[in-house]
Design a protein around this motif. Structure first.
Motif, PDB file in Angstrom:
ATOM      1  N   UNK A  23       0.824  -1.207   0.000  1.00 26.48           N
ATOM      2  CA  UNK A  23       0.000   0.000   0.000  1.00 26.48           C
ATOM      3  C   UNK A  23       0.860   1.259   0.000  1.00 26.48           C
ATOM      4  N   UNK A  24       1.895   1.267   0.802  1.00 21.99           N
ATOM      5  CA  UNK A  24       2.792   2.427   0.847  1.00 21.99           C
ATOM      6  C   UNK A  24       3.508   2.594  -0.492  1.00 21.99           C
ATOM      7  N   UNK A  25       3.976   1.489  -1.063  1.00 18.65           N
ATOM      8  CA  UNK A  25       4.663   1.542  -2.350  1.00 18.65           C
ATOM      9  C   UNK A  25       3.739   2.075  -3.448  1.00 18.65           C
ATOM     10  N   UNK A  26       2.511   1.582  -3.490  1.00 18.70           N
ATOM     11  CA  UNK A  26       1.546   2.038  -4.490  1.00 18.70           C
ATOM     12  C   UNK A  26       1.267   3.535  -4.327  1.00 18.70           C
ATOM     13  N   UNK A  31       2.084   9.137  -6.201  1.00 15.83           N
ATOM     14  CA  UNK A  31       2.233  10.523  -5.763  1.00 15.83           C
ATOM     15  C   UNK A  31       3.682  10.988  -5.728  1.00 15.83           C
ATOM     16  N   UNK A  32       4.566  10.337  -6.484  1.00 17.00           N
ATOM     17  CA  UNK A  32       5.993  10.629  -6.375  1.00 17.00           C
ATOM     18  C   UNK A  32       6.338  12.068  -6.719  1.00 17.00           C
ATOM     19  N   UNK A  33       5.592  12.724  -7.565  1.00 19.79           N
ATOM     20  CA  UNK A  33       5.856  14.115  -7.904  1.00 19.79           C
ATOM     21  C   UNK A  33       5.530  15.069  -6.766  1.00 19.79           C
ATOM     22  N   UNK A  34       4.582  14.726  -5.936  1.00 19.81           N
ATOM     23  CA  UNK A  34       4.143  15.604  -4.844  1.00 19.81           C
ATOM     24  C   UNK A  34       4.845  15.342  -3.521  1.00 19.81           C
ATOM     25  N   UNK A  35       5.473  14.192  -3.378  1.00 18.28           N
ATOM     26  CA  UNK A  35       6.011  13.798  -2.073  1.00 18.28           C
ATOM     27  C   UNK A  35       7.407  14.334  -1.778  1.00 18.28           C
TER      28      UNK A  35
END
Length: 56
Positions: A23-26, A31-35
């Motif tokens: 779940x965390x990986x997904x 959301x990799x651009x926002x995190x």
């Protein structure tokens, strides 16, 4: 007979680690651009640059 756990953390690790990790990986990928996460992975190499390297 049920296994006894020393604490809640151990219980969660033994029973739900894979589900939580997935779940965390997904979420991170979606959301990799926002995190604003930093990683040691190189996803795209666009150029090479060398400073101060001499070959003797």
């Amino acid at each position: 007979m049920r296994k006894k756990y020393k604490d809640f953390k151990e219980y969660m690790q033994q029973n739900y680690y894979n589900e939580i990790f997935q779940s965390v990986e997904k979420f991170a990928y979606a959301n990799k651009g926002r995190l604003n996460l930093e990683s040691g992975h190189i996803y795209e190499v666009t150029y090479q640059k060398s400073d101060g390297i001499s070959y003797a």
